[in-house]
Design a protein around this motif. Structure first.
Motif, PDB file in Angstrom:
ATOM      1  N   PHE A 104       0.796  -1.298   0.095  1.00  0.00           N
ATOM      2  CA  PHE A 104      -0.031   0.030   0.069  1.00  0.00           C
ATOM      3  C   PHE A 104       0.863   1.219   0.222  1.00  0.00           C
ATOM      4  O   PHE A 104       0.433   2.204  -0.740  1.00  0.00           O
ATOM      5  CB  PHE A 104      -0.941  -0.274   1.092  1.00  0.00           C
ATOM      6  CG  PHE A 104      -1.734   1.319   1.262  1.00  0.00           C
ATOM      7  CD1 PHE A 104      -2.931   1.278   0.441  1.00  0.00           C
ATOM      8  CD2 PHE A 104      -1.501   2.350   2.340  1.00  0.00           C
ATOM      9  CE1 PHE A 104      -3.699   2.318   0.696  1.00  0.00           C
ATOM     10  CE2 PHE A 104      -2.336   3.346   2.345  1.00  0.00           C
ATOM     11  CZ  PHE A 104      -3.338   3.455   1.456  1.00  0.00           C
ATOM     12  N   GLU A 105       1.873   1.253   0.672  1.00  0.00           N
ATOM     13  CA  GLU A 105       2.728   2.451   0.791  1.00  0.00           C
ATOM     14  C   GLU A 105       3.745   2.692  -0.411  1.00  0.00           C
ATOM     15  O   GLU A 105       3.477   3.775  -0.932  1.00  0.00           O
ATOM     16  CB  GLU A 105       3.886   2.391   1.898  1.00  0.00           C
ATOM     17  CG  GLU A 105       3.450   2.328   3.351  1.00  0.00           C
ATOM     18  CD  GLU A 105       2.792   0.855   3.569  1.00  0.00           C
ATOM     19  OE1 GLU A 105       3.035   0.003   2.927  1.00  0.00           O
ATOM     20  OE2 GLU A 105       1.885   0.771   4.782  1.00  0.00           O
ATOM     21  N   ILE A 153      -6.291  -4.807   3.568  1.00  0.00           N
ATOM     22  CA  ILE A 153      -6.336  -3.251   3.870  1.00  0.00           C
ATOM     23  C   ILE A 153      -7.742  -2.906   3.492  1.00  0.00           C
ATOM     24  O   ILE A 153      -8.202  -3.092   2.272  1.00  0.00           O
ATOM     25  CB  ILE A 153      -5.078  -2.878   3.294  1.00  0.00           C
ATOM     26  CG1 ILE A 153      -3.825  -3.330   3.869  1.00  0.00           C
ATOM     27  CG2 ILE A 153      -5.401  -1.131   3.349  1.00  0.00           C
ATOM     28  CD1 ILE A 153      -2.742  -2.994   3.082  1.00  0.00           C
ATOM     29  N   ASP A 154      -8.319  -2.001   4.432  1.00  0.00           N
ATOM     30  CA  ASP A 154      -9.439  -1.203   4.071  1.00  0.00           C
ATOM     31  C   ASP A 154      -8.951  -0.106   3.254  1.00  0.00           C
ATOM     32  O   ASP A 154      -8.635   0.858   3.951  1.00  0.00           O
ATOM     33  CB  ASP A 154      -9.926  -0.886   5.368  1.00  0.00           C
ATOM     34  CG  ASP A 154     -11.403  -0.173   5.087  1.00  0.00           C
ATOM     35  OD1 ASP A 154     -11.426   0.487   4.000  1.00  0.00           O
ATOM     36  OD2 ASP A 154     -12.496  -0.098   5.928  1.00  0.00           O
ATOM     37  N   VAL A 155      -9.089  -0.011   2.234  1.00  0.00           N
ATOM     38  CA  VAL A 155      -8.329   0.981   1.176  1.00  0.00           C
ATOM     39  C   VAL A 155      -9.115   2.394   1.429  1.00  0.00           C
ATOM     40  O   VAL A 155      -8.174   3.186   1.467  1.00  0.00           O
ATOM     41  CB  VAL A 155      -8.566   0.508  -0.363  1.00  0.00           C
ATOM     42  CG1 VAL A 155      -7.935   1.666  -1.291  1.00  0.00           C
ATOM     43  CG2 VAL A 155      -7.996  -0.905  -0.617  1.00  0.00           C
ATOM     44  N   LYS A 157     -10.543   4.000   3.882  1.00  0.00           N
ATOM     45  CA  LYS A 157     -10.214   4.236   5.410  1.00  0.00           C
ATOM     46  C   LYS A 157      -8.710   4.690   5.198  1.00  0.00           C
ATOM     47  O   LYS A 157      -8.269   5.734   5.849  1.00  0.00           O
ATOM     48  CB  LYS A 157     -10.233   3.302   6.276  1.00  0.00           C
ATOM     49  CG  LYS A 157     -11.573   3.372   6.956  1.00  0.00           C
ATOM     50  CD  LYS A 157     -11.832   2.511   8.181  1.00  0.00           C
ATOM     51  CE  LYS A 157     -13.185   2.359   8.627  1.00  0.00           C
ATOM     52  NZ  LYS A 157     -13.431   1.333   9.542  1.00  0.00           N
ATOM     53  N   SER A 158      -7.853   3.688   4.444  1.00  0.00           N
ATOM     54  CA  SER A 158      -6.362   4.045   4.369  1.00  0.00           C
ATOM     55  C   SER A 158      -5.946   5.191   3.486  1.00  0.00           C
ATOM     56  O   SER A 158      -5.222   5.967   3.947  1.00  0.00           O
ATOM     57  CB  SER A 158      -5.674   2.819   3.755  1.00  0.00           C
ATOM     58  OG  SER A 158      -5.951   1.504   4.671  1.00  0.00           O
ATOM     59  N   LYS A 162      -3.902   8.074   5.072  1.00  0.00           N
ATOM     60  CA  LYS A 162      -2.768   7.850   4.328  1.00  0.00           C
ATOM     61  C   LYS A 162      -1.704   6.926   4.988  1.00  0.00           C
ATOM     62  O   LYS A 162      -0.452   7.006   5.146  1.00  0.00           O
ATOM     63  CB  LYS A 162      -1.968   9.279   4.240  1.00  0.00           C
ATOM     64  CG  LYS A 162      -2.651  10.337   3.214  1.00  0.00           C
ATOM     65  CD  LYS A 162      -1.740  11.543   3.139  1.00  0.00           C
ATOM     66  CE  LYS A 162      -2.126  12.627   2.055  1.00  0.00           C
ATOM     67  NZ  LYS A 162      -3.589  13.103   2.066  1.00  0.00           N
ATOM     68  N   LYS A 163      -2.336   6.003   5.640  1.00  0.00           N
ATOM     69  CA  LYS A 163      -1.628   4.879   5.988  1.00  0.00           C
ATOM     70  C   LYS A 163      -2.431   3.705   5.910  1.00  0.00           C
ATOM     71  O   LYS A 163      -3.582   3.661   6.128  1.00  0.00           O
ATOM     72  CB  LYS A 163      -1.099   5.073   7.685  1.00  0.00           C
ATOM     73  CG  LYS A 163      -1.985   5.285   8.508  1.00  0.00           C
ATOM     74  CD  LYS A 163      -1.510   5.613   9.803  1.00  0.00           C
ATOM     75  CE  LYS A 163      -2.677   5.379  10.833  1.00  0.00           C
ATOM     76  NZ  LYS A 163      -2.177   5.108  12.475  1.00  0.00           N
ATOM     77  N   ALA A 164      -2.017   2.469   6.006  1.00  0.00           N
ATOM     78  CA  ALA A 164      -2.662   1.202   6.033  1.00  0.00           C
ATOM     79  C   ALA A 164      -3.555   1.049   7.169  1.00  0.00           C
ATOM     80  O   ALA A 164      -2.947   1.144   8.293  1.00  0.00           O
ATOM     81  CB  ALA A 164      -1.514   0.009   5.645  1.00  0.00           C
ATOM     82  N   VAL A 165      -4.734   0.642   6.758  1.00  0.00           N
ATOM     83  CA  VAL A 165      -5.645   0.655   8.115  1.00  0.00           C
ATOM     84  C   VAL A 165      -6.064  -1.177   7.720  1.00  0.00           C
ATOM     85  O   VAL A 165      -6.612  -1.327   6.724  1.00  0.00           O
ATOM     86  CB  VAL A 165      -6.917   1.458   8.125  1.00  0.00           C
ATOM     87  CG1 VAL A 165      -7.867   0.897   9.002  1.00  0.00           C
ATOM     88  CG2 VAL A 165      -6.499   2.723   8.299  1.00  0.00           C
ATOM     89  N   HIS A 167      -8.333  -4.380   7.699  1.00  0.00           N
ATOM     90  CA  HIS A 167      -9.592  -4.612   7.559  1.00  0.00           C
ATOM     91  C   HIS A 167     -10.081  -5.415   8.641  1.00  0.00           C
ATOM     92  O   HIS A 167     -10.039  -6.715   8.843  1.00  0.00           O
ATOM     93  CB  HIS A 167     -10.178  -5.327   6.190  1.00  0.00           C
ATOM     94  CG  HIS A 167     -11.152  -4.931   5.603  1.00  0.00           C
ATOM     95  ND1 HIS A 167     -12.179  -4.551   6.342  1.00  0.00           N
ATOM     96  CD2 HIS A 167     -11.432  -4.596   4.364  1.00  0.00           C
ATOM     97  CE1 HIS A 167     -13.474  -4.154   5.532  1.00  0.00           C
ATOM     98  NE2 HIS A 167     -12.866  -4.243   4.332  1.00  0.00           N
TER      99      HIS A 167
END
Ligand code: SF4
Length: 178
Positions: A104-105, A153-155, A157-158, A162-165, A167
């Motif tokens: 994701f980053e 990852i919940d895209v 919300k992330s 701006k950071k991986a959350v 799911h």
């Protein structure tokens, strides 16, 4: 507009995300994960080209599916056709999962020349399973993932934060990401 696929759509999958899903197998991948289960998807001139309209027509015929899943290969190597497909799938109320060898980053790195395309694709995705397949972290007990470094990852919300959350809905299936 065309998309290069590794194989025809899998209409009914129960292993590529929750519920019954239709999987789009993008052709082409540069990640070179050791132990990759699908090496025939790597060649960027392999597979076959299909009109995006034909894929959308197939998706419009779905009745029982909860969503679609972008897999491959590396879906983020073909953002333009997939953005189009995802937008149509969203209009139909389908949820969208995607698998990527990028983290994701990496996908939200503003210094990357593909940042805007990748961000547009992410804006149409609900859930991302990210990161390369790492053979030493492989486990058959992991639901929806090949190796334990990969995150669910919940895209949306992330993107906001701006950071991986992770799911939460699937957290019980996730070990601690190493
Ligand atoms: S990202 Fe997926 S398709 Fe690409 S090399 Fe890794 S496991 Fe194989």
């Amino acid at each position: 507009m065309k998309i290069r696929l590794a194989s025809p759509l899998t209409i009914d999958s129960i292993v590529d995300g929750p519920g019954l899903r239709t999987v789009i197998w993008a052709q082409g991948c540069n990640h070179k994960c050791k132990g990759c289960h699908n090496p025939s998807t790597h060649d960027f001139s392999g597979g076959f080209k299909v009109d995006v309209k034909d894929i959308i027509d197939e998706i419009k015929k779905l009745k029982l599916q909860r969503g679609i899943t972008l897999s491959g290969g590396e879906p983020f190597e073909q953002p333009d056709p997939l953005i189009k497909i995802c937008k149509e799938a969203k209009k139909l109320g389908l949820d969208i999962w995607a698998y990527s060898g990028y983290t994701f980053e990496q996908l939200i790195d503003t210094k990357n020349p593909r940042y805007f395309k990748w961000k547009s694709l992410l804006e149409n995705i609900d859930t991302l399973v990210d990161g390369k397949f790492i053979e030493s972290k492989k486990s058959l007990l992991l639901k929806f993932r090949g190796s334990s470094n990969q995150r669910i990852i919940d895209v949306q919300k992330s993107l906001k934060l701006k950071k991986a959350v992770l799911h939460l809905e699937y957290i019980e299936n996730m070990d601690i990401a190493k």
